[in-house]
Design an enzyme around this catalytic site. Structure first.
Site, PDB file in Angstrom:
ATOM      1  N   LEU A 172       0.815  -1.211   0.000  1.00  0.00           N
ATOM      2  CA  LEU A 172       0.000   0.000   0.000  1.00  0.00           C
ATOM      3  C   LEU A 172       0.850   1.262   0.000  1.00  0.00           C
ATOM      4  CD1 LEU A 172      -2.708  -1.088   2.587  1.00  0.00           C
ATOM      5  CD2 LEU A 172      -2.833  -1.170   0.093  1.00  0.00           C
ATOM      6  N   GLY A 173       2.035   1.184   0.558  1.00  0.00           N
ATOM      7  CA  GLY A 173       2.911   2.344   0.612  1.00  0.00           C
ATOM      8  C   GLY A 173       4.223   1.976   1.259  1.00  0.00           C
ATOM      9  N   GLY A 205      11.281   5.176   3.942  1.00  0.00           N
ATOM     10  CA  GLY A 205      12.620   4.772   4.323  1.00  0.00           C
ATOM     11  C   GLY A 205      12.668   3.915   5.566  1.00  0.00           C
ATOM     12  N   VAL A 238       3.871  -0.462   4.267  1.00  0.00           N
ATOM     13  CA  VAL A 238       2.492  -0.725   4.655  1.00  0.00           C
ATOM     14  C   VAL A 238       1.887  -1.693   3.643  1.00  0.00           C
ATOM     15  CG1 VAL A 238       0.276   0.300   5.250  1.00  0.00           C
ATOM     16  CG2 VAL A 238       2.377   1.628   5.525  1.00  0.00           C
ATOM     17  N   ASP A 270      -0.735  15.353  15.988  1.00  0.00           N
ATOM     18  CA  ASP A 270      -0.525  15.436  14.548  1.00  0.00           C
ATOM     19  C   ASP A 270      -1.855  15.279  13.804  1.00  0.00           C
ATOM     20  OD1 ASP A 270       0.963  15.760  12.225  1.00  0.00           O
ATOM     21  OD2 ASP A 270       1.321  13.621  12.001  1.00  0.00           O
TER      22      ASP A 270
END
Length: 695
Positions: free
Chosen positions: A22-23, A26, A30, A143
């Site tokens: 999915l992603g 560094g 995922v 965040d």
């Protein structure tokens, strides 16, 4: 750094079958995976092995995973599991298809449209409640931003990224230098200045999101993260109606309060912000207050293409959001690229404000921990795309000098514009070292402002004073019933209630005797308790709940007192709170927090650590409590959405739980019981409610 090996087609932890990337960044990758044991799709973040070799890093990761795994809220993504496969550590989340709120806002902006206000409120109200729930568990997000919100296929918002939330409690030090990491557009001024951060920083970030969603752009934009951060510190909030003239004035007032520079001037809780939003829905739009042409020009002159952080994806990296081909969009945003600008400045000692913590919502016996985030947080945050962990990027000494100069003086100038080339990439900024009070417990509600301060902020809503020994339960919405409870507790459904007062304590023997003496009430059918003789008349038990009363007795007492029995919905909301707790104190049963482990009834003010989110005592014992409604096992299927009440003939409902039984299933906030109105028992009492005057 070399490319990490792919896990696609492999099994991790001898359980999870990896299907799709999915992603990747560094520090982590995922994946979409299948859990064959439970036959469900999950999202897994796998830490690259070069980090797993660091025991300190692994320890911190496990602490964060364990902390977020304790959160149980319908609008917060759940952690299912975390473990390691050899030297590879991973964390398993629920997988939720949908679109990120950030992508939705980008699409609207590209179409030169803004989100309708009713949709803003529909999305943000449950998010505010979710954030408030996490705050009550001692967790601050730090965040919050649209890319950390997923809109599931039903349009419900799901909050991500509590993986980097600070665990408030026992002085655990997670980091070393006091760095503040966040997305510049959504950072509170105190984060920019390296001051202490508490739950009110999250309220500020929610305010930025509310502004962006309604105005079509965030309040502050610029060509670098530093520019945007200094605007948060120095510049007033632009009137959102400059960008959306249809906004009602009350909405702008909410934004001003949520985005106050001083945390003490913001809303005391995210639930309070949610309540303010619910009042906006029918408010009319009005012209913008007079403003000078210069001020309007200044606001409008900021190039919208200069969004500093997070509004566009860096070039050259794969987009985790699939094109509109009908494929599901993963709930997990990918880690960002591994190159960016890191700005460091010498340690500073900015002033900080100190506030004492309020009484905890969770039982005071629970162990607390107080972490202190610092420089290694930069590494931690690099870890997870979904956890908000950013990839570490290169240093830029010139920007470090700019920020050092900007924060060196005690009083900042009206505006600070750093020099240097504009950048379109997201920046991870290492800010001045916070004071030793960087991590604090959630403070007490804001003191009353001085007369001078009061004139500088919008006029607050007049305070509603509760009658003696009653508590104001503010208007609000919650999920009534339980999908996991008894059949008559289903379906779980949303209910909205007007504000009301509720007795803080159950009606006591002394209270009821006063009514009997005045001729307003009949004597209880029982005067002896389960283990006590002369229970009703013995002064030793004056402060214990009255028992042995029929529904008619309870109703008569409340009328004599100028009150009424609470409705079933009012009782459940007062017990469960907007967070929909399973028991009044939270989602883990503890018999020590109620009379469950006692041989008989207990004083009406016993178990202060087990009060409900609104501070109501003994809603899980020591007596069951009559409520106003008639029992219908199928009532929830067709229940009114607002102020439901069933007054048809039949048995009446009682709620709560009694004593001498440590099975938590009998004490849940959603459990329903019923008896005929002539029933009385040694564990059956009541408390009263009262309408809030509309005057």
């Amino acid at each position: 750094m070399s490319q990490a090996p792919t896990w696609i087609g492999h099994t991790i932890g001898e359980r999870y079958k990896i299907e799709e990337l999915l992603g990747q960044g560094g520090m982590s990758a995922v994946y979409k995976a299948t859990d064959p044991n439970l036959k469900r799709t999950v999202a897994i973040i796998i830490i690259h092995s070069h980090l797993s070799e660091n025991p300190e890093f692994v320890r911190r990761f496990e602490q964060e995973a364990a902390a977020v795994a304790q959160l149980r809220h319908p609008n917060i993504m759940q952690v299912h599991d975390f473990d390691h496969d050899g030297v590879t550590y991973y964390i398993v989340f629920e997988y939720i298809p949908g679109q990120s709120l950030n992508q939705k806002l980008q699409d609207l902006r590209a179409a030169e449209q803004v989100m309708p206000l009713d949709e803003v409120i529909r999305i943000m109200t449950p998010l505010c409640n979710a954030v408030s729930y996490a705050h009550r568990q001692g967790m601050v997000h730090r965040d919050l931003k649209p890319s950390n919100v997923i809109l599931n296929p039903a349009g419900q918002p799901i909050l991500l990224d509590f993986g980097i939330a600070k665990i408030l409690g026992d002085n655990y030090v997670h980091t070393a230098t006091g760095a503040t990491v966040g997305t510049a557009q959504y950072m509170a001024p105190e984060q920019v200045l390296g001051e202490k951060v508490d739950h009110r920083a999250d309220i500020y970030s929610l305010g930025v999101m509310l502004y962006e969603m309604a105005a079509g752009r965030p309040p502050y934009e610029g060509n670098s993260a530093i520019t945007v951060m200094m605007k948060h510190v120095n510049e007033p909030v632009p009137d959102a109606r400059l960008f959306n003239a249809d906004l009602p004035p009350v909405y702008n007032t909410i934004l001003e309060k949520a985005l106050a520079k001083n945390p003490n001037d913001r809303y005391d809780s995210a639930n309070e912000l949610a309540a303010a939003l619910r009042d906006v829905s029918d408010a009319p739009a009005a012209p913008i207050a007079a403003a000078s042409a210069a001020s309007v020009t200044e606001v409008l002159s900021t190039p919208q293409a200069e969004t500093a952080v997070d509004t566009t994806k860096p070039a050259g990296k794969p987009d985790p959001t699939p094109a509109a081909t009908g494929a599901e969009t993963a709930v997990v945003p990918p880690p960002p690229p591994a190159s960016a600008t890191t700005v460091e400045t010498p340690p500073q000692a900015p002033p900080s404000t100190t506030a004492a913590p309020p009484p905890p919502i969770e039982p005071t016996g629970k162990k607390s921990r107080l972490p202190l985030y610092a420089g290694i947080a930069v590494v931690v945050i690099l870890l997870l795309g979904i956890g908000g962990f950013f990839a570490l990027r290169g240093n830029d000494d010139s920007r470090a000098n700019e920020l050092a100069e900007a924060t060196a003086a005690p009083a900042l100038p009206p505006a600070i514009q750093p020099t240097g080339e504009p950048t379109a990439t997201e920046e991870v900024v290492v800010l001045p070292e916070p004071t030793e009070e960087t991590a604090t417990d959630i403070p007490e509600p804001t003191p009353e402002p001085t007369e001078e301060e009061a004139t500088a902020v919008p006029t607050p809503t007049p305070t509603i004073e509760a009658p003696p020994n009653m508590t104001l339960i503010p208007a609000g919405s919650f999920l009534m019933g339980s999908p996991n409870g008894q059949p008559d507790e289903q379906p779980e459904h949303e209910v909205t209630l007007d504000a009301f007062f509720l007795d803080t304590f159950e009606v006591s023997n002394a209270d009821y005797r006063e009514c009997v003496a005045a001729g307003g009430c009949e004597q209880p059918v029982l005067t002896n308790a389960f283990t006590r003789q002369n229970y009703f008349n013995d002064p030793a038990y004056d402060n214990y709940p009255v028992i042995g009363v029929r529904w008619t007795h309870a109703n008569a007492y409340c009328q004599w007192a100028g009150k009424r029995l609470p409705t079933e919905a009012e009782w459940e909301y007062a017990a469960a709170g907007p967070e929909n707790f399973t028991w009044p104190w939270g989602n883990r049963f503890d018999p020590a927090l109620s009379a469950a482990g006692s041989p008989d009834t207990q004083p009406v003010d016993a178990f202060p650590d087990g009060v409900s989110p609104f501070g109501i005592f003994n809603m899980a014992g020591s007596v069951n409590e009559w409520v106003q409604d008639t029992y219908d096992p199928n009532f929830y299927a067709n229940s009114p959405a607002e102020n439901p009440l069933n007054e048809a003939p039949g048995n009446r409902i009682y709620r709560g739980g009694s004593f001498a039984n440590e099975n938590g299933a009998f004490y849940t906030t959603s459990r329903r019981y019923n008896k005929s109105i002539s029933t009385f028992d040694v564990d059956l009492g009541f408390r009263c409610a009262q309408d809030v005057s509309s005057e």
